[in-house]
Scaffold this motif. Structure first.
Motif, short mmCIF file in Angstrom:
data_model
loop_
_atom_site.label_atom_id
_atom_site.label_comp_id
_atom_site.label_asym_id
_atom_site.label_seq_id
_atom_site.Cartn_x
_atom_site.Cartn_y
_atom_site.Cartn_z
N GLY A 81 -97.65 -63.89 -86.02
CA GLY A 81 -98.74 -64.75 -84.29
C GLY A 81 -97.96 -64.47 -82.69
N LEU A 82 -96.62 -64.91 -83.49
CA LEU A 82 -95.87 -65.14 -81.97
C LEU A 82 -95.80 -64.10 -81.57
N ALA A 83 -94.68 -63.14 -82.25
CA ALA A 83 -95.15 -61.36 -81.51
C ALA A 83 -96.94 -61.13 -80.87
N GLY A 84 -97.68 -62.06 -80.80
CA GLY A 84 -99.11 -60.76 -80.76
C GLY A 84 -98.77 -62.10 -78.96
N ILE A 85 -98.53 -63.58 -79.41
CA ILE A 85 -98.66 -63.94 -78.05
C ILE A 85 -97.27 -63.15 -77.01
N ILE A 86 -96.30 -62.66 -76.97
CA ILE A 86 -95.85 -61.84 -76.46
C ILE A 86 -95.71 -60.81 -75.93
N GLU A 87 -97.02 -61.05 -76.66
CA GLU A 87 -97.81 -59.13 -76.48
C GLU A 87 -98.20 -58.96 -75.25
N LEU A 88 -98.82 -59.93 -75.10
CA LEU A 88 -99.81 -59.95 -74.27
C LEU A 88 -99.44 -60.28 -72.08
N PRO A 89 -98.16 -60.64 -72.45
CA PRO A 89 -97.65 -59.84 -70.89
C PRO A 89 -97.42 -58.00 -70.68
N MET A 90 -96.99 -57.81 -72.15
CA MET A 90 -97.06 -56.37 -71.91
C MET A 90 -98.18 -55.65 -72.21
N LEU A 91 -99.18 -56.27 -72.96
CA LEU A 91 -100.45 -55.25 -72.78
C LEU A 91 -101.06 -55.21 -71.50
N ALA A 92 -100.69 -56.66 -70.50
CA ALA A 92 -101.52 -56.65 -69.31
C ALA A 92 -100.58 -55.22 -68.39
N LEU A 93 -98.98 -55.77 -68.98
CA LEU A 93 -98.44 -54.96 -67.59
C LEU A 93 -98.68 -53.18 -67.82
N GLN A 94 -99.04 -53.09 -69.30
CA GLN A 94 -99.36 -51.70 -69.69
C GLN A 94 -100.90 -51.08 -69.46
N GLY A 95 -101.65 -52.65 -69.33
CA GLY A 95 -103.06 -51.89 -69.25
C GLY A 95 -103.19 -51.52 -67.49
N ALA A 96 -102.61 -52.18 -66.85
CA ALA A 96 -103.04 -52.47 -65.38
C ALA A 96 -102.26 -51.14 -65.04
N LEU A 97 -100.81 -50.66 -65.86
CA LEU A 97 -99.91 -49.41 -65.56
C LEU A 97 -101.13 -48.10 -65.79
N SER A 98 -101.37 -48.04 -67.10
CA SER A 98 -101.76 -46.63 -67.34
C SER A 98 -102.68 -46.52 -68.90
N GLU A 99 -102.73 -47.56 -69.54
CA GLU A 99 -104.06 -47.95 -70.30
C GLU A 99 -105.11 -48.61 -69.60
N GLY A 100 -105.22 -48.96 -69.08
CA GLY A 100 -106.65 -49.46 -68.84
C GLY A 100 -106.81 -50.70 -69.75
N PHE A 101 -107.87 -51.26 -69.89
CA PHE A 101 -108.52 -52.88 -70.54
C PHE A 101 -110.08 -52.23 -71.62
#
Lengths: 669, 349
Positions: A81-101
């Motif tokens: 669950g904690l990992a899911g929270i830590i994942e958020l900023p990473m997903l956000a950055l990754q989404g913005a840089l290359s993956e999209g949301f």
């Protein structure tokens, strides 16, 4: 030393006793060797005597993680669950840089938001590099990013970059917090320092397993492992940087009536910022190296590409991704270094409103906006068209084939000769050596160098390796490291001396070792596997390549640091070049050279772990196997084995070097 | 220049009573066990080093009090005790009646914010702030508004003549300029007591002289109560109203520069004063003879330095009358007396 010689004080007798002790331990080892049969318990530690701590640990950790539950929640559920929270900023950055949301609506529809167009990301990075580090680094960044795009590596590159940025941020913040704690409380520092020692020497693979158990096989787990790896140096650097702030600055803060908090945040940390930023540069590089290694537990990105490429022996892919890693490492290093070394200038850094102070930010925002709009009409701006990508994969594959075809006999000859005449004899020597003899000699030498404490440390650490049943593995690891270090030094010392004596040589050598040292260890495997395939010989070459730079650097610095007046004195005494080198420069440089040898060994241990990926067989192999079998206990205990070996050699050589410095009348560092 | 005429007013700002500062393992234990009965034997047995030993002195309002001593004499430690940066081991130390030993942390913060300013030997400027921000820093700590901080800081920057460079960073300034910033910064809060810990020692001799003049100019303007630490006896003589000479943690002698020269307490002080040109320290009052009504020349002042009136006395014929601050004739000055001072001869008590 001189007064000891003159007076024949008790110290001299102790000195003699030490040598006697070492001689006796060697004799003892020899006698055991003579007496013990080939299958004796003194050669092969009996299975029945093994303390099965590793297996118990595995069971224990698994139980705690998966079965132990508090209020119906297991630890694994909690950490994931904690990992899911830590994942958020990473997903956000990754989404913005290359993956999209993608946002999934309740009615099943999906709202997609595209990532930033790649030219916008590129523009922003290049603009930032320009502002921070000047036109040269901006150009380098541009070329690197262009490489990522053209070689179809944009997505993995941005994934790696996102992981690095988030992990660096987390390590930086945590490191500063712990560093402040260590600075404020000597007691906390006394506890933290040895913990950092172990965290930094234990092979990275070892804690990948518990992390894997807790956080799963995914980029977040990789990121957490990375933070564990990169945070201790930052904490160390922070404590050190705070201690190095001139005492008067702290006094000034007190005298201006600052509270404790004001003093720390308004004075001490900002005053230490230069050293903190140098620490940041270091953790960026460490993080980057680790993110690549963490591909073993699913970090993906560029490291994943290399790892997959190596595993499937698709060298071409590995090379392309490896070059991308290299470029990104150099880019991050240069930018962060420039930020760290920058000093403000009254002509540039005038107090101005924010939007005037950073004109490039405004331009970047405008360009980004423009590109986002344009990308609606021109899809190529959004995703670089596949048809326009280049691949040199087949070229590299062909090249490898060509090399191994053309030079097959030569490479094979070198490999066979090295293995037959050098590697195998050393290996079998260490393996048949009875362990009581080995432990006795190492303990005696430790006593001779550092007294009772060091002897006790060597004895207990080696004892741990023995009774946990990892002696054989440890000897295999040791043999590979020992041979690599000897060969490395044979290469590094002459080059270092040459570069230390000749400015021209220095100008060639230094940029090369600088560049080599920015490369993550992982990258070294690629050319090695290309040329000599897998196996212990490949491991040997990789270790030598990786540990060469520190050996050269310290030797060079040692020679260059010889006090000018000593050299002048030697010249005036009419020494020849050779006499000067042998009688003045080398003796003076010896402590530095010892440090270099120490670093070489540490680097060799660091690389040894990675060579498990190309099929070496020591403890490093056990840690890697532990990952695939998800056995945290075995991973940790085998990893501790490597950590202990490197700690022993570090302490022994460190102490020996300090002894030498004391003899030379220099204050030990 | 400081004038011998201005006797320090009665109000005492800093009171040191039998102050000791001990260093070494077990220093606190030794201090609490023996109290003021402590002696060399006890200290030696315990391996405790007394950086400051049994110092009793007062610093009065409006005076420049210089603590002078060679390195290791304990002068800086004594200053640090006065500022509360170092906790004293024994004795009593009061700043404006507040006992530093028993003062709470908040009281200390309050005293430092409003009563004390300090200048450091190696400037101790904050490397991450501009000149203006450095000077405004003590006000920032107090939570003053940006406008108020900058208004006051600009005033100070002008006072030390660095207005042109208010947006420079410390590393862009020369040593002398950096210390000007340090001085301005220590005065932003308009403190009553001004501590200067070897402020000019890190500067070249010419710059040092310039800064000493600057210091005297500021003091003329601001009339602070000053504790000034230096290892340079000439500097002490130039600046001080009163000097405390320290050796081995003890205060050997306290007095005006003139008193030190005319009545050195021991050989150690005598050695320092030997090389000082007396004409720059000794005042007319000290060497004059009884008044002589027959003299008609324009009188010199009793408080003048002998060096300043020497040319007049020596170029005229015979003696010159001496007048006190109110213009009454209180004595006479003979050429021979002036010559004796100029030749650095002993001054008869």
């Amino acid at each position: 030393m001189s007064d000891v010689l003159l007076t024949g004080s008790p110290a001299r007798h102790i000195g003699k006793a030490k040598y006697l002790l070492v001689a006796m331990s060697v004799l003892f080892a020899f006698l055991v060797h003579l007496v013990a049969g080939p299958e004796s318990w003194a050669r092969i530690y009996p299975e029945a005597w093994v303390w099965t701590i590793a297996q118990s640990l595995t069971v224990g950790v698994k139980y705690v993680v998966n079965d132990l539950s508090v209020a119906g929640v297991t630890l694994a559920e909690l950490t994931r669950g904690l990992a899911g929270i830590i994942e958020l900023p990473m997903l956000a950055l990754q989404g913005a840089l290359s993956e999209g949301f993608r946002f999934y609506q309740a009615d099943g529809s999906v709202i997609k938001i595209a990532s930033l167009p790649w030219p916008a990301v590129m523009f922003a990075v290049v603009a930032f590099a320009w502002r921070a580090a000047g036109i040269r680094v901006a150009l380098l960044s541009f070329l690197s990013l262009a490489y990522f795009v053209m070689f179809d590596l944009w997505q993995p590159s941005m994934l790696t970059l996102s992981s690095v940025l988030v992990a660096v941020f987390v390590s930086f913040v945590l490191g500063i917090m712990l560093g402040i704690l260590g600075y404020r409380s000597a007691r906390a520092n006394a506890v933290l320092m040895p913990v950092y020692d172990v965290m930094q020497t234990i092979p990275t693979f070892s804690y990948l397993v518990p992390v894997l158990l807790l956080f799963g096989f995914n980029p977040v787990a990789a990121m957490i492992a990375t933070v564990i790896y990169a945070m201790p140096p930052m904490a160390r650097v922070t404590t050190l940087a705070l201690q190095r702030v001139p005492a008067n600055i702290g006094d000034f803060a007190t005298m201006s009536g600052s509270s404790r908090r004001q003093k720390m945040w308004m004075v001490m940390l900002p005053a230490a910022r230069q050293n903190l930023l140098i620490g940041l540069n270091q953790i960026i590089m460490l993080t980057f190296a680790m993110v690549i290694i963490a591909s073993v537990i699913g970090a993906g990105g560029l490291g994943g590409k290399v790892y997959q490429g190596l595993k499937a022996l698709r060298i071409g892919n590995a090379v392309e991704a490896g070059i991308a890693i290299t470029l990104m490492a150099i880019m991050l290093d240069q930018i962060s270094r420039a930020i760290a070394l920058r000093r403000p200038d009254h002509l540039v850094d005038q107090p101005k409103p924010l939007f005037q102070r950073y004109p490039l930010v405004n331009i970047t925002l405008v360009v980004t906006l423009l590109l986002v709009v344009l990308a609606q009409f021109i899809p190529a701006l959004h995703l670089y068209p596949k048809s326009a990508t280049i691949s040199t994969g087949s070229f590299w594959n062909d090249a490898v084939l060509w090399v191994s075809d053309t030079y097959y006999t030569q490479i094979k000859a070198v490999r066979e000769a090295t293995i037959t005449y050098f590697m195998r004899p050393v290996k079998s020597f260490l393996l048949i050596l009875p362990w009581p003899g080995f432990i006795a000699v190492v303990t005696a030498v430790s006593y001779a160098i550092g007294g009772r404490r060091l002897a006790l440390m060597s004895l207990s650490l080696l004892g741990f390796i023995l009774i946990t049943g990892y002696w054989q593995g440890a000897m295999v690891s040791l043999y590979l490291v020992a041979i690599s270090v000897v060969l490395t030094l044979i290469l590094a010392l002459p080059v270092g001396i040459w570069a230390g004596l000749s400015t021209r040589a220095d100008r060639v050598v230094t940029p090369i070792i600088d560049t080599l040292q920015t490369l993550p260890s992982f990258v070294y495997l690629i050319p090695v596997v290309m040329l000599v395939g897998v196996g212990e010989f490949a491991g040997l070459i990789a270790i030598i390549a990786y540990s060469l730079p520190p050996g050269i650097r310290y030797t060079k610095q040692g020679i260059q640091n010889v006090v000018k007046s000593s050299i002048d004195a030697a010249d005036m005494a009419g020494c020849t070049q050779r006499q000067k080198l042998v009688n003045v420069q080398l003796p003076h440089a010896l402590p530095d050279i010892m440090l270099g040898i120490n670093q070489t060994i540490m680097f060799a241990f660091g690389m040894l772990v990675i060579t498990a990926l190309v099929g070496t067989r020591g403890l490093e192999h056990d840690t890697l196997v532990a990952i695939s079998k998800v056995q945290p206990g075995e991973g940790i205990v085998a990893g501790l084995g490597i950590a202990f070996l490197s700690i022993i050699s570090d302490r022994l050589i460190g102490q020996a070097s300090r002894n030498l410095q004391r003899q030379a009348g220099r204050r030990p560092q | 220049m400081p004038h011998g005429d201005t006797q320090p007013s009665a109000e005492t700002l800093i009171e040191c009573r039998s102050v000791w500062k001990l260093y070494g393992p077990g220093a606190d234990r030794i201090a609490s066990r023996h109290g003021q009965d402590i002696n060399d034997q006890i200290l030696a047995d315990a391996g405790v080093f007394p950086a400051v030993r049994d110092v009793t002195l007062d610093v009065c309002k409006g005076e420049i009090f210089v603590i002078m001593g060679l390195s290791g004499s304990g002068k800086s430690t004594l200053l640090r005790c006065m500022t509360g940066l170092t906790e004293l081991s024994l004795g009593e130390l009061k700043i404006k009646g507040v006992d530093l030993k028993t003062a709470s942390r908040d009281t200390l913060i309050d005293i430092r914010r409003h009563t004390m300013g300090m200048v450091f030997q190696d400037f101790a400027l904050l490397p991450h702030l501009t000149v203006l921000d450095n000077i405004a820093f003590p006000l920032k700590v107090q939570g003053k508004s940006r406008e108020e901080r900058y208004a006051k800081a600009r005033e100070m920057v002008e006072l030390v003549g660095l207005s042109e460079r208010e947006n420079y960073w410390p590393h862009e300034l020369s040593g002398g300029q950096q210390q000007r910033v340090g001085i301005a910064r220590s005065l932003t809060t308009n403190p009553e007591i001004w501590f200067l810990d070897e402020p000019f020692s890190a500067l070249d001799p010419l710059i040092r002289m310039e800064m000493q003049n600057e210091f005297l100019r500021l003091q003329n303007l601001l009339q602070k109560s000053i504790v000034f630490v230096t290892h340079d006896f000439d500097e002490a003589i130039r600046l001080a109203d009163r000097i405390a000479i320290m050796e081995g943690g003890r205060v050997v002698q306290i007095g005006t520069p003139e008193e030190l020269i005319t009545h050195p307490a021991d050989a150690y002080v005598a050695e320092f004063v030997e090389k000082v040109p007396r004409s720059k320290v000794v005042r007319v009052r000290t060497i004059m003879s009884p008044a002589d009504a027959s003299l008609t020349a324009k009188p010199v002042h009793a408080g003048d330095l002998v060096g300043d009136v020497a040319e007049r006395v020596l170029s005229g014929e015979g003696a010159v009358p001496v007048a006190d601050a109110e213009g009454r004739i209180t004595g006479s000055l003979k050429a021979a007396q002036v010559v004796a001072v100029l030749l650095n001869k002993e001054i008869p008590a």
